[in-house]
Design a protein around this motif. Sequence first.
Motif, PDB file in Angstrom:
ATOM      1  N   UNK A 175      -9.946  18.454   9.225  1.00  0.00           N
ATOM      2  CA  UNK A 175      -9.727  17.174   9.701  1.00  0.00           C
ATOM      3  C   UNK A 175      -9.769  16.028   9.130  1.00  0.00           C
ATOM      4  N   UNK A 176      -9.401  16.241   7.651  1.00  0.00           N
ATOM      5  CA  UNK A 176      -9.642  15.341   6.586  1.00  0.00           C
ATOM      6  C   UNK A 176      -8.222  14.549   6.545  1.00  0.00           C
ATOM      7  N   UNK A 177      -8.650  13.215   6.589  1.00  0.00           N
ATOM      8  CA  UNK A 177      -7.250  12.445   6.816  1.00  0.00           C
ATOM      9  C   UNK A 177      -7.485  11.262   5.655  1.00  0.00           C
ATOM     10  N   UNK A 178      -6.255  10.738   5.138  1.00  0.00           N
ATOM     11  CA  UNK A 178      -6.438   9.483   4.281  1.00  0.00           C
ATOM     12  C   UNK A 178      -5.780   8.444   4.903  1.00  0.00           C
ATOM     13  N   UNK A 179      -6.346   7.008   5.038  1.00  0.00           N
ATOM     14  CA  UNK A 179      -6.108   6.044   6.062  1.00  0.00           C
ATOM     15  C   UNK A 179      -5.834   4.675   5.162  1.00  0.00           C
ATOM     16  N   UNK A 180      -4.738   4.227   5.324  1.00  0.00           N
ATOM     17  CA  UNK A 180      -4.190   2.889   4.892  1.00  0.00           C
ATOM     18  C   UNK A 180      -4.415   1.915   5.754  1.00  0.00           C
ATOM     19  N   UNK A 181      -5.225   0.897   5.027  1.00  0.00           N
ATOM     20  CA  UNK A 181      -5.471  -0.352   6.034  1.00  0.00           C
ATOM     21  C   UNK A 181      -4.732  -1.820   5.821  1.00  0.00           C
ATOM     22  N   UNK A 182      -4.777  -2.343   6.895  1.00  0.00           N
ATOM     23  CA  UNK A 182      -4.400  -3.819   6.318  1.00  0.00           C
ATOM     24  C   UNK A 182      -5.377  -4.548   5.439  1.00  0.00           C
ATOM     25  N   UNK A 183      -4.714  -5.556   4.665  1.00  0.00           N
ATOM     26  CA  UNK A 183      -5.601  -6.114   3.686  1.00  0.00           C
ATOM     27  C   UNK A 183      -6.712  -7.168   4.379  1.00  0.00           C
ATOM     28  N   UNK A 184      -7.829  -7.354   3.750  1.00  0.00           N
ATOM     29  CA  UNK A 184      -8.681  -8.046   3.763  1.00  0.00           C
ATOM     30  C   UNK A 184      -8.124  -9.685   3.452  1.00  0.00           C
ATOM     31  N   UNK A 185      -8.513 -10.451   4.358  1.00  0.00           N
ATOM     32  CA  UNK A 185      -7.911 -11.865   3.991  1.00  0.00           C
ATOM     33  C   UNK A 185      -6.587 -12.171   4.610  1.00  0.00           C
ATOM     34  N   UNK A 186      -5.786 -11.164   5.541  1.00  0.00           N
ATOM     35  CA  UNK A 186      -4.709 -11.435   5.893  1.00  0.00           C
ATOM     36  C   UNK A 186      -4.714 -12.146   6.907  1.00  0.00           C
ATOM     37  N   UNK A 187      -3.623 -11.854   7.990  1.00  0.00           N
ATOM     38  CA  UNK A 187      -3.635 -12.743   9.305  1.00  0.00           C
ATOM     39  C   UNK A 187      -4.719 -12.176  10.126  1.00  0.00           C
TER      40      UNK A 187
END
Length: 225
Positions: A175-187
């Motif tokens: 169940x391991x996944x890699x997660x890309x996230x929105x940048x801090x400081x964006x909209x």
Amino acid sequence: MEKGESIPEEKETIEKNISSLYKECENFISSDECTQNLRNELEKSIPDCLTVLRKWKNDLENSDHGIVIAGETSAGKSTLINKLFGKQLFRGRNNESTSTICKLRNSERIRVITTDMRGQREETDFTDKCNLETKEGVKMLRNFLKDLTDLTSSEKSATFNSVEVEFPIPFLRGNMILVDTPGIGGSGNVTDKLIEYLPNALLFIFVINAGSAGGMQNDRVSILE
């Protein structure tokens, strides 16, 4: 528990039953059978009860162990993920681009699954169309993901709560996944998606742009606190 049924199987059965119960409650509250008076009483007890029910259901069904990659806008999170996979799946840009939570998991099939703000899921299967061992196959998947995850390409991308990408990834097991996230400081709404997902992180990688004058801004560090 029935004879011969293992504890994990019993746990899965219970979770499915509870998830089904949440869904039935959600359907009833959304139906004409639920009177306005009853909705008002529910709102007094559990404000925004439909959203709460959906969150409980999602939390119950979410057994992922996420390695979350976060950082400031334009710090290079998507570029790092491309390096890890050795494939240019995401477009690296110098301005704010990632619009939603993007989960990458190991699978024998190649699929993209979107979940919108209402919890509705839509699946696209590329298994028989896309060979990720070729540049053409990688480009096909990258172009498809561009409109789902890249703010600079499509405003529609901001309407998704998450995008799941499945393909053979040997170093991600179970169940391991890699997660890309929105940048801090964006909209604002993009940053909110990141903050909401952070508590689900099992491991956390924070990417910093070493070229930024003065280092990371204090107001963005406070988000992690």
